[in-house]
Design an enzyme around this catalytic site. Structure first.
Site, PDB file in Angstrom:
ATOM      1  CB  SER A 167      -0.910   0.009   1.228  1.00 52.86           C
ATOM      2  OG  SER A 167      -1.735   1.157   1.242  1.00 52.86           O
ATOM      3  CG  HIS A 174       0.353  13.139   1.139  1.00 51.31           C
ATOM      4  ND1 HIS A 174      -0.927  13.425   0.712  1.00 51.31           N
ATOM      5  CD2 HIS A 174       0.233  12.139   2.067  1.00 51.31           C
ATOM      6  CE1 HIS A 174      -1.783  12.646   1.353  1.00 51.31           C
ATOM      7  NE2 HIS A 174      -1.106  11.856   2.169  1.00 51.31           N
ATOM      8  CG  HIS A 186      -4.580   4.840  -2.182  1.00 52.82           C
ATOM      9  ND1 HIS A 186      -5.598   4.133  -2.791  1.00 52.82           N
ATOM     10  CD2 HIS A 186      -4.156   4.084  -1.145  1.00 52.82           C
ATOM     11  CE1 HIS A 186      -5.786   3.000  -2.135  1.00 52.82           C
ATOM     12  NE2 HIS A 186      -4.931   2.943  -1.144  1.00 52.82           N
ATOM     13  CG  ASN A 224      -4.741  -1.152  -1.694  1.00 50.32           C
ATOM     14  OD1 ASN A 224      -5.102  -2.317  -1.648  1.00 50.32           O
ATOM     15  ND2 ASN A 224      -5.600  -0.151  -1.761  1.00 50.32           N
ATOM     16  N   GLY A 280      -2.623  -3.993  13.668  1.00 52.76           N
ATOM     17  CA  GLY A 280      -1.483  -3.603  12.841  1.00 52.76           C
ATOM     18  C   GLY A 280      -0.698  -2.470  13.474  1.00 52.76           C
ATOM     19  NE  ARG A 281       6.148   0.078  13.289  1.00 51.07           N
ATOM     20  CZ  ARG A 281       6.764   1.059  12.620  1.00 51.07           C
ATOM     21  NH1 ARG A 281       6.370   1.362  11.388  1.00 51.07           N
ATOM     22  NH2 ARG A 281       7.758   1.722  13.170  1.00 51.07           N
TER      23      ARG A 281
END
Length: 309
Positions: free
Chosen positions: A92, A96, A106, A108, A259-260
């Site tokens: 993913s 910017h 974007h 993914n 998740g992180r």
């Protein structure tokens, strides 16, 4: 059928490396590589560039996480899979740029497999890419959508049209009644045509990203801008934050699956502002973004302008 998930992981990690290498060359800066582990199973590598020459923030993440039960965000549309163990992996990215004339982007691509003792595993692919300009150019929109259409062309004459419409529906801020950007393609729950064909389509989408985006950056990153354009960019970035925190299933899955957080929220723009009842000056480039670009339109001249349902 046995699925070799190591083959999938190699594709995703190789794709991450190829994209990071190309973006590093484009920006002339080096990405930080941050490897992390997830206590419940799995981990990933976050590749992040901050305050580069072109990109204010660029993140290209690989993750592979396992768990005992699918999070609610992953099983909402398929409740029969709730409670199954899962293995999910993918790449993913969100970019910017500094220059407001270069759009945010974007992309993914991902794979899920859900398993339950005594039953056949259920697998699917998903992904896509979409473009979020602040100052729009027809040439850029047409190029981006043409590349998306070409990536899907080998997999059926209607794929692009279907996945474009899905993207227009998905990347839509319902509370604002407006699209996030000019769209692109989006797909999920892809498993109907067999594993090899679905994997091939997903690879094609991932591998077409650089062709879709880099030429736009090369055209726009030297465009002159001032405080007005940066202020408008920061204001429109607020819409990006709103979508990611309120509507994006990927963000919800990452948070619900443990998740992180630092990697999940890497997608947020580094500077942003909200203006109360902001109104663009009629006839200005800022107003044109809303009237000409942020509508569900057919950029390739196939269907005419459409509306969101």
């Amino acid at each position: 059928m046995t699925i070799d998930t190591n083959v999938l992981e190699k594709f995703f990690t190789d794709l991450q490396t190829r994209i990071v290498d190309a973006l590093s060359t484009l920006d002339g800066s080096t990405f930080l590589s941050d490897t992390w582990q997830r206590p419940e199973g799995g981990g990933g590598v976050s590749r992040v560039l901050e305050d580069g020459k072109i990109f204010e923030r660029a993140g290209v993440n690989f993750s592979r996480v396992q768990g005992a039960a699918l999070p609610a965000s992953a099983s909402a549309s398929r409740p029969e899979l709730a409670g199954r163990s899962f293995d999910a992996m993918g790449v993913s990215l969100v970019l910017h740029p500094h220059n407001p004339y270069v759009p945010t982007v974007h992309m993914n691509v991902r794979f899920f497999i859900a398993q339950k003792n005594g039953e056949a595993p259920v697998w699917w692919f998903g992904g896509g890419m979409d473009l979020t300009p602040y100052y729009g150019f027809d040439e850029d929109a047409i190029h981006f959508h043409t590349t998306c259409r070409n990536a899907l062309a080998p997999y059926g004459a209607t794929r692009y049209r279907e996945y474009k419409a899905w993207c227009d529906r998905y990347f839509f801020l319902k509370h604002r009644n407006e699209p996030r950007g000019i769209g692109g393609i989006f797909f999920d729950d892809l498993n109907q045509a067999g594993f090899d064909s679905c994997f091939s389509l997903t690879r094609s989408v991932g591998e077409s990203f650089l062709k879709a985006y880099v030429p736009i950056v090369e055209r726009r990153h030297t465009h002159l801008y001032g405080e007005r354009e940066r202020a408008f960019q920061a204001y429109r970035r607020g819409r990006y934050v709103e979508f990611n925190l309120v509507w994006d299933r990927g963000t919800l899955f990452g948070l619900q699956s443990g998740g992180r957080t630092e990697s999940i929220l890497m997608s947020m723009p580094p500077t942003v502002r909200w203006g109360y009842k902001h109104q663009a000056e009629p006839g200005s480039p800022e107003a044109q973004l809303l009237t000409h670009f942020l509508i569900a339109r057919d950029w390739l001249g196939e269907d005419g302008v459409t509306t969101l349902g």
